[in-house]
Design an enzyme around this catalytic site. Sequence first.
Site, PDB file in Angstrom:
ATOM      1  N   ASP A   1       0.831  -1.202   0.000  1.00 57.83           N
ATOM      2  CA  ASP A   1       0.000   0.000   0.000  1.00 57.83           C
ATOM      3  C   ASP A   1       0.862   1.247   0.000  1.00 57.83           C
ATOM      4  O   ASP A   1       0.477   2.273  -0.552  1.00 57.83           O
ATOM      5  CB  ASP A   1      -0.955  -0.026   1.199  1.00 57.83           C
ATOM      6  CG  ASP A   1      -1.996  -1.101   0.991  1.00 57.83           C
ATOM      7  OD1 ASP A   1      -1.701  -2.275   1.278  1.00 57.83           O
ATOM      8  OD2 ASP A   1      -3.086  -0.773   0.483  1.00 57.83           O
TER       9      ASP A   1
HETATM   10  C1  LIG Z   1      -2.314  -4.325  -5.373  1.00 60.74           C
HETATM   11  S1  LIG Z   1      -1.943  -3.806  -3.805  1.00 60.74           S
HETATM   12  C2  LIG Z   1      -3.368  -4.229  -2.897  1.00 60.74           C
HETATM   13  C3  LIG Z   1      -3.135  -4.048  -1.420  1.00 60.74           C
HETATM   14  O1  LIG Z   1      -4.257  -3.342  -0.888  1.00 60.74           O
HETATM   15  C4  LIG Z   1      -4.861  -4.191   0.073  1.00 60.74           C
HETATM   16  O2  LIG Z   1      -5.427  -3.464   1.121  1.00 60.74           O
HETATM   17  P1  LIG Z   1      -7.035  -3.193   1.092  1.00 60.74           P
HETATM   18  O3  LIG Z   1      -7.689  -4.472   0.631  1.00 60.74           O
HETATM   19  O4  LIG Z   1      -7.341  -2.831   2.534  1.00 60.74           O
HETATM   20  O5  LIG Z   1      -7.229  -2.043   0.147  1.00 60.74           O
HETATM   21  C5  LIG Z   1      -3.736  -5.055   0.568  1.00 60.74           C
HETATM   22  O6  LIG Z   1      -2.906  -4.368   1.473  1.00 60.74           O
HETATM   23  C6  LIG Z   1      -3.053  -5.374  -0.722  1.00 60.74           C
HETATM   24  O7  LIG Z   1      -1.747  -5.847  -0.604  1.00 60.74           O
END
Ligand SMILES: CSC[C@H]1O[C@H](OP(=O)(O)O)[C@H](O)[C@@H]1O
Length: 353
Positions: free
Chosen positions: A247
Amino acid sequence: MATLEAIKYKNGQLEILDQLLLPESCTFIPIRNVQDAWAAIREMKVRGAPAIAIVGCLSLAVELRKLAALETKKEIYRFVKEKLDYLVTSRPTAVNMQLAAEACIKLSTRLMEDVSVDVTEAKDATLKHLEATLANDVADNLAIGEHGATDIQKKVNKDKVRIMTHCNTGSLATAGYGTALGVIRSLHTANMLDQVYCTETRPYNQGSRLTAFELVYEKMPATLICDSMAAAAMKQFNIDAIIVGADRVAANGDTANKIGTYQLAVLAKCHNVLFYVAAPFSSIDFEIPSGQSIPIEERPHSEMTHTGSIRTAAAGINCWNPGFDVTPAEFITGGIVTEKGVFKPDQLASLKV
Ligand SMILES: CSC[C@H]1O[C@H](OP(=O)(O)O)[C@H](O)[C@@H]1O
């Protein structure tokens, strides 16, 4: 077979797959303006660092296309900046929306100051920039997939590999193909994938609900495990590498990713398993020196205590629900896989764009 897509955009019409309803239902909902986008991102109807930025930018494009004729370029600049500053507040940890906003505001400023550009040209150039985010992300992910698969093949040196991954980093977290899951797709395409072990990823269950959905949809050899099974699985199945998304990657390579990533990195070191982070440059924050500066989002306790409307935890219990944790650079032993290549964490700072 077309891979799944979470974002549909055509002629100023934007729809997203409501990921809160997956895997039971594939339902697209309209995003008519930046307010809709902000709410969908905050509620995690769309999630994933790249997807957040793309939906944010496209929601602004939707509004810009509908906007009545603006008198001056300064009005365009003010409109763009106000909307992007608002979108950046939707979720704090992923840096992609912030970087996308900065890039678009920089463009709008340059267009405003360029006397050779008229109002219509400034609006069209801004729209083109915002709408290019979709295709740019897919191109980045295809490159990440190839770089990552090549590096894993070289370092593991086996005909087929066993990979573990966490959360969802595929077509449901991006414009398509994915980052870490994109590398897994590339390994599968190259007939190098023995098995992928995906963790449930409590409490939102991106792994069991989203990654498993993508893996089954594309008939990849995959096994779902509970987060608590990760160490036993590394030992039992001789996992060759773990690859996760990001992220926000700091300039020294420290990486914020879904909660549970840090413990996988520690376990990987203990089991001598290569640990990779896959992230486009749009997820790298060169302005912060280390992971200590990355804001960690706290999510609602109800995401832990309930499954849908059904309570699964004792009423009255206190909860701690950070959405992310930070993996120190020294645990990222395989490298950081980007669209420009695979780098050691300490090489990143020199690559600042
Ligand atoms: C392609 S990176 C996606 C990354 O985002 C996710 O977090 P969230 O589902 O809370 O937006 C997760 O950290 C992933 O690795």
